[in-house]
Design a protein around this motif. Structure first.
Motif, mmCIF file in Angstrom:
data_model
loop_
_atom_site.group_PDB
_atom_site.id
_atom_site.type_symbol
_atom_site.label_atom_id
_atom_site.label_comp_id
_atom_site.label_asym_id
_atom_site.label_seq_id
_atom_site.Cartn_x
_atom_site.Cartn_y
_atom_site.Cartn_z
ATOM 1 N N TRP A 65 8.276 5.587 1.793
ATOM 2 C CA TRP A 65 7.075 5.884 1.008
ATOM 3 C C TRP A 65 6.029 6.532 1.888
ATOM 4 O O TRP A 65 5.644 5.970 2.913
ATOM 5 C CB TRP A 65 6.522 4.594 0.388
ATOM 6 C CG TRP A 65 5.878 4.805 -0.942
ATOM 7 C CD1 TRP A 65 5.412 5.951 -1.453
ATOM 8 C CD2 TRP A 65 5.628 3.796 -1.925
ATOM 9 N NE1 TRP A 65 4.889 5.757 -2.695
ATOM 10 C CE2 TRP A 65 5.017 4.431 -3.026
ATOM 11 C CE3 TRP A 65 5.877 2.418 -2.002
ATOM 12 C CZ2 TRP A 65 4.632 3.740 -4.182
ATOM 13 C CZ3 TRP A 65 5.497 1.732 -3.135
ATOM 14 C CH2 TRP A 65 4.888 2.393 -4.237
ATOM 15 N N ARG A 66 5.580 7.705 1.471
ATOM 16 C CA ARG A 66 4.579 8.418 2.272
ATOM 17 C C ARG A 66 3.172 8.107 1.782
ATOM 18 O O ARG A 66 2.956 7.827 0.607
ATOM 19 C CB ARG A 66 4.808 9.929 2.178
ATOM 20 C CG ARG A 66 5.967 10.430 3.008
ATOM 21 C CD ARG A 66 6.116 11.934 2.911
ATOM 22 N NE ARG A 66 6.241 12.380 1.525
ATOM 23 C CZ ARG A 66 5.267 12.972 0.841
ATOM 24 N NH1 ARG A 66 4.087 13.210 1.408
ATOM 25 N NH2 ARG A 66 5.441 13.340 -0.419
ATOM 26 N N VAL A 67 2.240 8.168 2.726
ATOM 27 C CA VAL A 67 0.828 8.093 2.352
ATOM 28 C C VAL A 67 0.374 9.537 2.193
ATOM 29 O O VAL A 67 0.410 10.324 3.130
ATOM 30 C CB VAL A 67 0.003 7.381 3.444
ATOM 31 C CG1 VAL A 67 -1.478 7.382 3.073
ATOM 32 C CG2 VAL A 67 0.504 5.960 3.636
ATOM 33 N N ARG A 93 -4.565 7.427 5.312
ATOM 34 C CA ARG A 93 -3.666 6.914 6.362
ATOM 35 C C ARG A 93 -3.091 5.573 5.966
ATOM 36 O O ARG A 93 -3.552 4.959 4.990
ATOM 37 C CB ARG A 93 -4.460 6.769 7.666
ATOM 38 C CG ARG A 93 -5.663 5.854 7.503
ATOM 39 C CD ARG A 93 -6.360 5.561 8.813
ATOM 40 N NE ARG A 93 -7.519 4.680 8.613
ATOM 41 C CZ ARG A 93 -7.447 3.355 8.544
ATOM 42 N NH1 ARG A 93 -6.266 2.732 8.642
ATOM 43 N NH2 ARG A 93 -8.546 2.635 8.355
ATOM 44 N N GLY A 94 -2.070 5.133 6.701
ATOM 45 C CA GLY A 94 -1.520 3.804 6.504
ATOM 46 C C GLY A 94 -2.342 2.776 7.280
ATOM 47 O O GLY A 94 -3.396 3.086 7.819
ATOM 48 N N PHE A 95 -1.814 1.547 7.345
ATOM 49 C CA PHE A 95 -2.543 0.494 8.069
ATOM 50 C C PHE A 95 -2.276 0.615 9.559
ATOM 51 O O PHE A 95 -1.179 0.954 9.993
ATOM 52 C CB PHE A 95 -2.091 -0.900 7.611
ATOM 53 C CG PHE A 95 -2.239 -1.120 6.135
ATOM 54 C CD1 PHE A 95 -3.393 -0.692 5.479
ATOM 55 C CD2 PHE A 95 -1.245 -1.760 5.405
ATOM 56 C CE1 PHE A 95 -3.536 -0.894 4.121
ATOM 57 C CE2 PHE A 95 -1.388 -1.963 4.051
ATOM 58 C CZ PHE A 95 -2.535 -1.522 3.402
ATOM 59 N N THR A 96 -3.285 0.289 10.335
ATOM 60 C CA THR A 96 -3.061 0.168 11.788
ATOM 61 C C THR A 96 -2.610 -1.262 12.078
ATOM 62 O O THR A 96 -2.808 -2.170 11.260
ATOM 63 C CB THR A 96 -4.357 0.456 12.562
ATOM 64 O OG1 THR A 96 -5.319 -0.529 12.205
ATOM 65 C CG2 THR A 96 -4.891 1.855 12.223
ATOM 66 N N GLY A 117 -1.720 3.147 -5.358
ATOM 67 C CA GLY A 117 -0.685 3.986 -5.969
ATOM 68 C C GLY A 117 -1.295 5.028 -6.899
ATOM 69 O O GLY A 117 -2.446 4.905 -7.326
ATOM 70 N N ALA A 118 -0.498 6.032 -7.238
ATOM 71 C CA ALA A 118 -1.007 7.184 -8.000
ATOM 72 C C ALA A 118 -1.510 6.773 -9.384
ATOM 73 O O ALA A 118 -2.505 7.297 -9.873
ATOM 74 C CB ALA A 118 0.091 8.232 -8.127
ATOM 75 N N THR A 119 -0.834 5.825 -10.037
ATOM 76 C CA THR A 119 -1.240 5.409 -11.377
ATOM 77 C C THR A 119 -2.602 4.720 -11.336
ATOM 78 O O THR A 119 -3.439 4.912 -12.232
ATOM 79 C CB THR A 119 -0.172 4.462 -11.966
ATOM 80 O OG1 THR A 119 1.075 5.139 -11.951
ATOM 81 C CG2 THR A 119 -0.527 4.054 -13.386
ATOM 82 N N VAL A 120 -2.803 3.928 -10.306
ATOM 83 C CA VAL A 120 -4.083 3.239 -10.153
ATOM 84 C C VAL A 120 -5.197 4.272 -9.979
ATOM 85 O O VAL A 120 -6.258 4.178 -10.605
ATOM 86 C CB VAL A 120 -4.031 2.270 -8.950
ATOM 87 C CG1 VAL A 120 -5.404 1.638 -8.710
ATOM 88 C CG2 VAL A 120 -2.982 1.201 -9.187
ATOM 89 N N SER A 143 2.124 8.413 -2.172
ATOM 90 C CA SER A 143 2.784 9.490 -2.908
ATOM 91 C C SER A 143 3.429 8.923 -4.171
ATOM 92 O O SER A 143 3.716 7.728 -4.265
ATOM 93 C CB SER A 143 3.841 10.168 -2.032
ATOM 94 O OG SER A 143 4.867 9.257 -1.755
ATOM 95 N N ARG A 144 3.656 9.814 -5.144
ATOM 96 C CA ARG A 144 4.160 9.377 -6.446
ATOM 97 C C ARG A 144 5.663 9.090 -6.397
ATOM 98 O O ARG A 144 6.432 9.861 -5.862
ATOM 99 C CB ARG A 144 3.879 10.473 -7.465
ATOM 100 C CG ARG A 144 3.665 9.994 -8.867
ATOM 101 C CD ARG A 144 3.302 11.148 -9.779
ATOM 102 N NE ARG A 144 1.862 11.436 -9.767
ATOM 103 C CZ ARG A 144 0.989 10.788 -10.547
ATOM 104 N NH1 ARG A 144 1.397 9.831 -11.363
ATOM 105 N NH2 ARG A 144 -0.294 11.111 -10.508
#
Ligand code: ATP
Ligand code: MG
Lengths: 411, 250
Positions: free
Chosen positions: A135-137, A141-144, A158-161, A190-191
């Protein structure tokens, strides 16, 4: 005599008996149509499955607490929360085929932004989770590691949210409340679309660090502070899955100190299996079409051979006359061979058209994805041409061997 | 010296029917020079068509030898025979000369197709030939739309266009009335005047008189071979080295 000439003569013969030619082609039409429809439905379904497995994450194993159903009695319900972060760490370090093992918890929750509010699923994850699910961001960014360790109040949405809470607004850096705790959005996922197994919208989700989830949002655990809901394990390749599964089972049994006659207190599932089960429906339809295709192609070939034999007999005088005018044996043979092949190819052409319509129709009715590939069209043509040559050869050979005198005398 | 166009020696043809053997041709020797117009006459079953098929390379003799244009063609292979037919021989049969599903002009082109004449030239020659037999206006008619005489004229146009040196006509007027038959014969006569060799099979003495030489057959043998004397009767015509071994052998 050259090929163009031969083709012209054959075309004339096919045209001269149009109704009969069409009836003769019927087997080929049905056969090729079934072939095209089969490949279209089959490859469409396969494409969808591949796509869904990809969206889930390739080579994925999911480990959940609790035993498998045995004889309708669900066993080990008492020890529901028996998978831990340490189990995940052990799997990742001790099973060589495993790339990552992601401990995860998830709960239904509410997310609020300004006046808007949305029910969704919250996941407590480590960075390994995104790796496991490919799963891409997409933005941000993602979490450190630091954020994970300090239980920072950061969230990936997420995209729906995003669609439901932010109408065209940039969600990055915005403040939201999850279970009444304020969080900062650091990334947008990403979706992925619908999950094929459950039909759930995979993009209707928010992801927060596992530590944060435990400490601040999803409540502490009754059994153990390190307990998680499930583990997502990514394996190096499809071939390695079976062996990894066995090693993980042994490792977990050992870690959970299970007696040798005790059942597993966890289940290892391959999520792609449920999709493949769903694909079985389309696959059995594909087999049905394959059966129709092969039977009709053979029947079609035989009926073409039959008609060609009749035609050779009917045209005995014509053959004799052609021979008298200087036709060689191979001219006569080619003439009938090309005629049979032409019938088959025309049948193939009509079959491709009919098959495409059938495939699209079936796809619409059954809501299956359809993919009429150029390769299957080429295959249809090659098949019908080959059948024409194969079943046309004997009648053509018979015509070529006719004795000119007998042919001329034939009444 | 130019070799004779046709030099058949002791041609014999037998058919096996179970145990019995039917002798269709008992050993015919025949020499035909280039440019001749020869009629073969005789009662039904006397072997006229059989001889014609042998001369046309449609059939193999049981015994004897056959030279066509100086070349021994007795044992030629099927392809080579077909090629020779396409290039050197033109057939006109009594009926069913034409392909029913091809138009007049296509039928005329057919022989040239097998002889390997290019498409454009074929069309041109076919049109010219059809005009010569006065069927220029019926080019695109189907055989079913033509009368018997017209069909025979299309067959003649086919020979005319392909231009073979040897024309074998097996009762070309057999299915026609006298007047139409005469038209067809006039066309054949024209062909002969342009140097084509014609071998004509007929029952009809009036038709045979168009030829310059008549060979009579009976029971598979040639029994007489005489030149046609046009102004006087033909009865005293000179005998010309005919041969039927059963009768001439010592
Ligand atoms: N395939 C065959 N099998 C047996 N006998 C045959 C065959 N072909 C021809 N014959 C016989 O050979 C003899 C000569 O036949 P052919 O057709 O040459 O006669 P013809 O002179 O052309 O007669 P017509 O004037 O009736 O056309 C006949 O007795 C015929 O029955
Ligand atoms: Mg005859």
């Amino acid at each position: 005599m050259n090929m163009a000439e031969t083709i012209r003569i054959a075309w004339r013969a096919v045209k001269a008996n149009l109704l009969r030619s069409t009836l003769t082609m019927l087997g080929m039409i049905i056969g090729v149509a079934a072939l095209i429809a089969m490949v279209a439905v089959g490859s469409g379904a396969q494409g969808q499955i591949d796509e869904q497995i990809r969206s889930l994450g390739a080579n994925l194993l999911m480990i959940q607490p609790g035993s498998a159903n045995q004889g309708g009695v669900r066993l080990g319900t008492g020890s529901r929360q028996n998978l831990s972060e340490e189990d995940a760490a052990a799997i990742a370090s001790e099973v060589p085929e495993v790339i990552v093992a992601a401990p995860t918890i998830s709960r239904a929750t509410q997310i609020v932004h300004a006046n808007a509010n949305w029910s969704t699923l919250a996941g407590g994850i480590t960075p390994a989770y995104l790796v496991a699910r490919d799963w891409r961001v997409e933005a941000g960014r993602g979490f450190t590691l630091d954020e994970v360790e300090t239980a920072a109040k950061v969230v990936l949405v997420g995209a729906t949210v995003v669609d439901n809470l932010f109408e065209g607004e940039d969600p990055l850096g915005q403040l939201v409340r999850i279970a009444n705790v304020p969080f900062t959005i650091v990334g947008v996922l990403s979706r992925k679309g619908q999950n094929a197994g459950s039909g759930r919208d995979q993009d209707d989700v928010v992801l927060i660090p596992l530590s944060t989830a435990k400490l601040r949002v999803l409540g502490s655990n009754k059994v153990s502070r390190s307990a998680v809901d499930f583990l997502m394990v990514k394996v190096v390749s499809d071939d390695a899955i079976v062996s990894a599964q066995e090693q993980i089972r042994r490792l977990l049994r050992q870690r959970h100190r299970l007696a040798s006659d005790a059942p597993d207190d966890f289940q290892i599932r391959k999520p792609s299996e449920t999709m493949e089960a769903r694909a079985a429906a389309t696959r059995s339809f594909t087999f049905l079409l394959a059966a129709i295709a092969s039977v009709s192609l053979v029947v079609g070939g035989i009926s073409i051979m039959n008609i060609m034999l009749v035609s050779v007999t009917e045209r005995t005088r014509e053959i004799g006359l052609r021979q008298a005018l200087g036709a060689r044996r191979r001219d006569i043979r080619n003439q009938f061979l090309v005629e049979a092949t032409m019938l088959c190819l025309l049948g193939g052409l009509l079959g491709v058209i009919v098959g495409t319509f059938v495939a699209v129709g079936v796809g619409k009715l059954a809501e299956w994805p359809i993919w009429v590939s150029p390769a299957s069209i080429a295959l249809g043509f090659v098949f019908s041409g080959a059948i024409g040559v194969f079943f046309g050869f004997y009648p053509a050979h018979k015509a070529a061997l006719l004795d000119p005198i007998e042919a001329l005398r034939y009444e | 010296m130019v070799p004779p166009l046709i030099q058949a020696t002791e041609l014999r043809k037998e058919h096996r029917l179970g145990d019995a053997t039917v002798t269709a041709l008992c050993g015919v020797s025949l020499t035909i020079e280039s440019g001749e117009f020869i009629a073969i006459m005789g009662p039904s079953g006397s072997g006229k068509s059989t001889l014609m098929h042998l001369l046309g390379l449609l059939d193999h003799p049981t015994a004897g030898s056959y030279r066509l244009g100086g070349r021994d063609v007795t044992d030629l292979g099927a392809d080579e025979r077909a090629r020779t037919r396409a290039q050197k021989i033109g057939f006109i049969f009594q009926a069913f000369n034409l392909l029913g599903r091809s138009t007049a002009i296509e039928n005329v082109e057919l022989a040239m197709t097998y002889a390997g004449v290019p498409r454009k030239e074929r069309r041109l020659r076919a049109v010219t030939a059809l005009e010569k037999v006065s069927l220029g206006h019926r080019q695109h008619h189907w055989p079913g739309q033509l009368s018997g005489g017209e069909q025979q004229r299309v067959a003649i146009a086919r020979v005319l266009a392909a231009g073979p040196g040897l024309i074998l006509a097996d009762e070309p007027t057999g299915a026609l009335d006298t007047a139409t038959g005469r038209e067809v014969m006039a066309l054949l006569q024209d062909l002969n005047r342009t140097g084509r060799t014609i071998v004509l099979v007929t029952h009809d003495p009036a038709i045979a008189r168009y030829a310059k030489r008549i060979v009579r057959m009976q029971d598979g043998c040639a029994i007489s071979d005489e030149a046609v004397v046009r102004d006087v009767g033909s009865d005293d015509a000179a005998s010309q080295g005919l041969a039927c071994p059963e009768k001439t052998a010592p």
